[in-house]
Write a protein that holds these residues in place. Sequence first.
Motif, PDB file in Angstrom:
ATOM      1  N   VAL A   9     -28.516  55.579  60.110  1.00 17.95           N
ATOM      2  CA  VAL A   9     -27.395  56.026  59.488  1.00 17.95           C
ATOM      3  C   VAL A   9     -27.078  57.335  59.945  1.00 17.95           C
ATOM      4  O   VAL A   9     -28.039  58.196  60.064  1.00 17.95           O
ATOM      5  CB  VAL A   9     -27.731  55.825  57.997  1.00 17.95           C
ATOM      6  CG1 VAL A   9     -26.658  56.398  57.224  1.00 17.95           C
ATOM      7  CG2 VAL A   9     -28.214  54.282  57.724  1.00 17.95           C
ATOM      8  N   THR A  10     -25.749  57.586  59.946  1.00 17.37           N
ATOM      9  CA  THR A  10     -25.321  58.965  60.054  1.00 17.37           C
ATOM     10  C   THR A  10     -24.324  59.379  58.780  1.00 17.37           C
ATOM     11  O   THR A  10     -24.019  58.240  58.236  1.00 17.37           O
ATOM     12  CB  THR A  10     -24.594  59.368  61.513  1.00 17.37           C
ATOM     13  OG1 THR A  10     -23.499  58.258  61.351  1.00 17.37           O
ATOM     14  CG2 THR A  10     -25.290  58.729  62.567  1.00 17.37           C
ATOM     15  N   GLY A  48     -32.862  63.449  70.820  1.00 13.23           N
ATOM     16  CA  GLY A  48     -33.606  62.585  72.051  1.00 13.23           C
ATOM     17  C   GLY A  48     -33.183  61.349  71.826  1.00 13.23           C
ATOM     18  O   GLY A  48     -32.310  60.999  70.966  1.00 13.23           O
ATOM     19  N   ASP A  49     -33.850  60.480  72.548  1.00 12.83           N
ATOM     20  CA  ASP A  49     -33.606  58.841  71.946  1.00 12.83           C
ATOM     21  C   ASP A  49     -34.475  58.188  71.181  1.00 12.83           C
ATOM     22  O   ASP A  49     -35.584  58.121  71.325  1.00 12.83           O
ATOM     23  CB  ASP A  49     -33.697  58.194  73.731  1.00 12.83           C
ATOM     24  CG  ASP A  49     -32.571  58.559  74.681  1.00 12.83           C
ATOM     25  OD1 ASP A  49     -31.557  59.016  74.085  1.00 12.83           O
ATOM     26  OD2 ASP A  49     -32.499  58.552  75.622  1.00 12.83           O
ATOM     27  N   ALA A  64     -29.141  57.761  71.457  1.00 15.30           N
ATOM     28  CA  ALA A  64     -29.404  59.227  71.534  1.00 15.30           C
ATOM     29  C   ALA A  64     -29.077  59.622  69.841  1.00 15.30           C
ATOM     30  O   ALA A  64     -28.097  59.204  69.309  1.00 15.30           O
ATOM     31  CB  ALA A  64     -28.244  59.868  72.345  1.00 15.30           C
ATOM     32  N   VAL A  65     -30.003  60.518  69.607  1.00 12.56           N
ATOM     33  CA  VAL A  65     -29.934  60.970  68.079  1.00 12.56           C
ATOM     34  C   VAL A  65     -29.972  62.620  67.912  1.00 12.56           C
ATOM     35  O   VAL A  65     -30.861  63.058  68.952  1.00 12.56           O
ATOM     36  CB  VAL A  65     -30.887  60.243  66.962  1.00 12.56           C
ATOM     37  CG1 VAL A  65     -30.543  58.818  66.879  1.00 12.56           C
ATOM     38  CG2 VAL A  65     -32.453  60.682  67.332  1.00 12.56           C
ATOM     39  N   THR A  66     -29.113  63.095  67.319  1.00 17.70           N
ATOM     40  CA  THR A  66     -29.222  64.620  67.147  1.00 17.70           C
ATOM     41  C   THR A  66     -29.999  64.723  65.508  1.00 17.70           C
ATOM     42  O   THR A  66     -29.008  64.240  64.770  1.00 17.70           O
ATOM     43  CB  THR A  66     -28.173  65.575  67.404  1.00 17.70           C
ATOM     44  OG1 THR A  66     -27.132  64.917  66.735  1.00 17.70           O
ATOM     45  CG2 THR A  66     -27.949  65.212  68.984  1.00 17.70           C
ATOM     46  N   GLY A  67     -30.763  65.625  65.240  1.00 18.86           N
ATOM     47  CA  GLY A  67     -30.882  66.185  64.031  1.00 18.86           C
ATOM     48  C   GLY A  67     -31.196  65.097  62.948  1.00 18.86           C
ATOM     49  O   GLY A  67     -31.328  64.012  63.332  1.00 18.86           O
ATOM     50  N   GLY A  68     -31.934  65.540  61.789  1.00 14.75           N
ATOM     51  CA  GLY A  68     -32.125  64.466  60.856  1.00 14.75           C
ATOM     52  C   GLY A  68     -33.660  64.182  60.634  1.00 14.75           C
ATOM     53  O   GLY A  68     -34.543  65.120  60.876  1.00 14.75           O
ATOM     54  N   SER A  83     -26.151  62.882  64.013  1.00 14.15           N
ATOM     55  CA  SER A  83     -25.281  62.026  64.957  1.00 14.15           C
ATOM     56  C   SER A  83     -26.108  61.006  65.590  1.00 14.15           C
ATOM     57  O   SER A  83     -27.352  61.107  65.895  1.00 14.15           O
ATOM     58  CB  SER A  83     -24.437  62.893  65.949  1.00 14.15           C
ATOM     59  OG  SER A  83     -25.237  63.548  66.918  1.00 14.15           O
ATOM     60  N   ALA A  84     -25.469  60.067  65.969  1.00 19.51           N
ATOM     61  CA  ALA A  84     -25.989  58.889  67.023  1.00 19.51           C
ATOM     62  C   ALA A  84     -25.193  58.222  67.746  1.00 19.51           C
ATOM     63  O   ALA A  84     -24.068  57.902  67.521  1.00 19.51           O
ATOM     64  CB  ALA A  84     -26.959  57.922  66.109  1.00 19.51           C
TER      65      ALA A  84
END
Length: 86
Positions: A9-10, A48-49, A64-68, A83-84
């Motif tokens: 989820v984003t 990363g992924d 690919a994901v950032t943060g969280g 984000s994803a």
Amino acid sequence: MADLKFELVTPDRLVMSDDVYMVVVPGTEGDSGILAGHAPYMTTLRDGDLSVYRSQGAQPEKIAVTGGFAEVSERGLTVLAESAGA
């Protein structure tokens, strides 16, 4: 082995909600392979992924994901990312 209930989820959308074999999460302390029945666990994410294995021996689907952060509970694995994308 039973399937792992997985949600990514984003803030904008539900990216994926599916039963999968395994997910490898890019945590800040290192990568973690999560299967069904994993002990309760929480980690913050590094950019990363995510590697999503839909079945045993399958090629991973990379997202690919950032943060969280990621959380494993009795309900399965939930990844809340800033984000994803593919």
